[in-house]
Design a protein around this motif. Sequence first.
Motif, PDB file in Angstrom:
ATOM      1  N   GLY A 191       7.300  28.720  44.812  1.00  0.00           N
ATOM      2  CA  GLY A 191       8.606  29.368  44.795  1.00  0.00           C
ATOM      3  C   GLY A 191       9.229  29.436  43.406  1.00  0.00           C
ATOM      4  O   GLY A 191       9.601  30.527  42.936  1.00  0.00           O
TER       5      GLY A 191
ATOM      6  N   ALA B 159      10.341  32.979  41.664  1.00  0.00           N
ATOM      7  CA  ALA B 159      11.381  33.174  40.643  1.00  0.00           C
ATOM      8  C   ALA B 159      11.053  34.389  39.774  1.00  0.00           C
ATOM      9  O   ALA B 159      11.947  35.167  39.401  1.00  0.00           O
ATOM     10  CB  ALA B 159      11.518  31.913  39.799  1.00  0.00           C
TER      11      ALA B 159
ATOM     12  N   VAL C 195      11.963  37.578  41.424  1.00  0.00           N
ATOM     13  CA  VAL C 195      13.414  37.813  41.455  1.00  0.00           C
ATOM     14  C   VAL C 195      13.914  38.309  40.093  1.00  0.00           C
ATOM     15  O   VAL C 195      14.838  39.118  40.021  1.00  0.00           O
ATOM     16  CB  VAL C 195      14.171  36.527  41.878  1.00  0.00           C
TER      17      VAL C 195
ATOM     18  N   THR D 195      14.087  35.240  53.011  1.00  0.00           N
ATOM     19  CA  THR D 195      14.438  34.352  54.123  1.00  0.00           C
ATOM     20  C   THR D 195      14.059  32.944  53.709  1.00  0.00           C
ATOM     21  O   THR D 195      12.937  32.712  53.242  1.00  0.00           O
ATOM     22  CB  THR D 195      13.681  34.722  55.419  1.00  0.00           C
TER      23      THR D 195
HETATM   24  P1  ADP Z   1      12.344  26.255  53.340  1.00  0.00           P
HETATM   25  O1  ADP Z   1      13.486  25.295  53.297  1.00  0.00           O
HETATM   26  O2  ADP Z   1      12.197  27.034  54.594  1.00  0.00           O
HETATM   27  O3  ADP Z   1      11.083  25.725  52.725  1.00  0.00           O
HETATM   28  P2  ADP Z   1      12.793  27.553  50.888  1.00  0.00           P
HETATM   29  O4  ADP Z   1      14.074  28.237  50.662  1.00  0.00           O
HETATM   30  O5  ADP Z   1      12.505  26.300  50.157  1.00  0.00           O
HETATM   31  O6  ADP Z   1      12.774  27.390  52.429  1.00  0.00           O
HETATM   32  O7  ADP Z   1      11.575  28.524  50.660  1.00  0.00           O
HETATM   33  C1  ADP Z   1      11.509  29.816  51.188  1.00  0.00           C
HETATM   34  C2  ADP Z   1      10.701  30.673  50.271  1.00  0.00           C
HETATM   35  O8  ADP Z   1      11.370  30.723  49.008  1.00  0.00           O
HETATM   36  C3  ADP Z   1       9.299  30.160  49.985  1.00  0.00           C
HETATM   37  O9  ADP Z   1       8.409  31.257  49.893  1.00  0.00           O
HETATM   38  C4  ADP Z   1       9.462  29.488  48.641  1.00  0.00           C
HETATM   39  O10 ADP Z   1       8.260  29.441  47.914  1.00  0.00           O
HETATM   40  C5  ADP Z   1      10.458  30.417  47.973  1.00  0.00           C
HETATM   41  N1  ADP Z   1      11.201  29.813  46.857  1.00  0.00           N
HETATM   42  C6  ADP Z   1      11.517  28.527  46.659  1.00  0.00           C
HETATM   43  N2  ADP Z   1      12.190  28.366  45.507  1.00  0.00           N
HETATM   44  C7  ADP Z   1      12.322  29.600  44.946  1.00  0.00           C
HETATM   45  C8  ADP Z   1      12.937  30.113  43.766  1.00  0.00           C
HETATM   46  N3  ADP Z   1      13.558  29.321  42.898  1.00  0.00           N
HETATM   47  N4  ADP Z   1      12.879  31.432  43.526  1.00  0.00           N
HETATM   48  C9  ADP Z   1      12.267  32.258  44.407  1.00  0.00           C
HETATM   49  N5  ADP Z   1      11.678  31.849  45.525  1.00  0.00           N
HETATM   50  C10 ADP Z   1      11.685  30.528  45.817  1.00  0.00           C
END
Ligand code: ADP
Length: 454
Positions: free
Chosen positions: A188, A193, A196, A207
């Motif tokens: 993530g 990141a 994004v 989600t």
């Molecule tokens: P959960 O609590 O369900 O694990 P997260 O919000 O941690 O949910 O993760 C949901 C998705 O967001 C996953 O695909 C994760 O890899 C991604 N993710 C986590 N951190 C980041 C970040 N800083 N930027 C973008 N995506 C992220």
Amino acid sequence: MSDVLEVLEPATAAVLELVPAAGVEAVDEAVAKARAALPAWRGLAPGVRASALRALADKVEEHLEELALLEARNAGKPIGGARGEIGAVVDVFRYYAGSPERLMGDTIPVAGGQAFTIREPLGVVGLIVPWNFPLLIAAWKLGPALAAGNTVVLKPAELTPLTALRFEQLVLEAGIAPGVVNVVAGLGPVAGARLVEHPDVAKVAFTGSTVVGRQIAASAAATIKRVTLELGGKSANVIFADADLEKAAEMAPWAVFDNAGQDCCARSRILVEYSAVDKFLSLLQPHVENFKVGGPLDPEAMMGPLISAKQRDRVASFVGADAPVAFQGTAPDGPGFWFPPTVLSPVDPNSPAVREEIFGPVVTVIPFKDEDEAVRIANDTIYGLSGSIWTRDGGRALRVAHAMETGVLSINSNSSVRVSTPFGGFKQSGYGRELGPHATDAYTEIKTIYYATT
Ligand code: ADP
């Protein structure tokens, strides 16, 4: 930074597969491929794009058993539930196959000519999804995004990338051109990141947790990216004394223990009218104790393990003196990340078990004295995603439904997510709607054209 994702099987804690982790470069390549594929995909006649989505639905259906087994093992789900989820993926693509030919605009009366609107795709869209319903939540985004003519880069959760990677192959087998759907299985904070912040990504549909949702919204602001967020929940299951208490007690465990409680819609607070609390708890207890916990291939299992050891430990931390166990079911001994279905009562209204999203098979029971207090307690949370109301008084059901600050609700039922109806949150449960006809709006821009006639 790790370059391999160690993908575990939650029921055994053993390694299921090692997957190369997509880093920043892999994301940049995927975005470039999606960009290159965009003109041809968005340029297809609407009926041809519709046919492509129907072919994709057929392809997933052909591989339903394979995908269900992969999902069940990787995400720790009973196989029956996993089959239902992949079946729902098929339904999503069939439903959105109807959209390309229905992306309609308006004609607007103006002076001196004709004004009208058209809907255009946004471009390359980044889809970031969690581990609880891996391919299904991806499909909720893929369906409308592709129907509207966007190309996509999908980042599955690092814990559950397997069905997304298989899906990427099936997309090609369905005859959809390379580059239209690109999967980057990475961490993530690295791959997610980058998606994004990438300047060529027009929108991110996310989600996941509210914590990460906040970071994504902040980071997306730098490029004014469109963002939709489907985040956490702390939903209420409101049970009035005049309800069919037997049915409410039979269904309440499903509303929170399904998918081992790892569901943003989990009704993790049961609110019960004072006069019915004792009766309701005595009706609920056998259903909780008999809520069968087992591995993916156990045909009787109603829920599986939690996704990880970390998640199990976090869930366990909510049980304490301010939220003691009233009764619970049983779970297999390790290995595997097991936790039994658990009811906490009586609870301190300020305990973390009441305030925070647990994301596990744990529910608090909270008494209320009347309709106003039920609504006040139901709304006393930063979240607003889901909820249920149980009563035989139709007027009250609708009054409470109007007063509850939540995106989806069901009356005398737990069921509130359907392919054809909008789904999404109020308050810090996010913004934007998935599913239903509204979802395509979130993957298009409106363009206004004025044609002078004089
Ligand atoms: P959960 O609590 O369900 O694990 P997260 O919000 O941690 O949910 O993760 C949901 C998705 O967001 C996953 O695909 C994760 O890899 C991604 N993710 C986590 N951190 C980041 C970040 N800083 N930027 C973008 N995506 C992220």
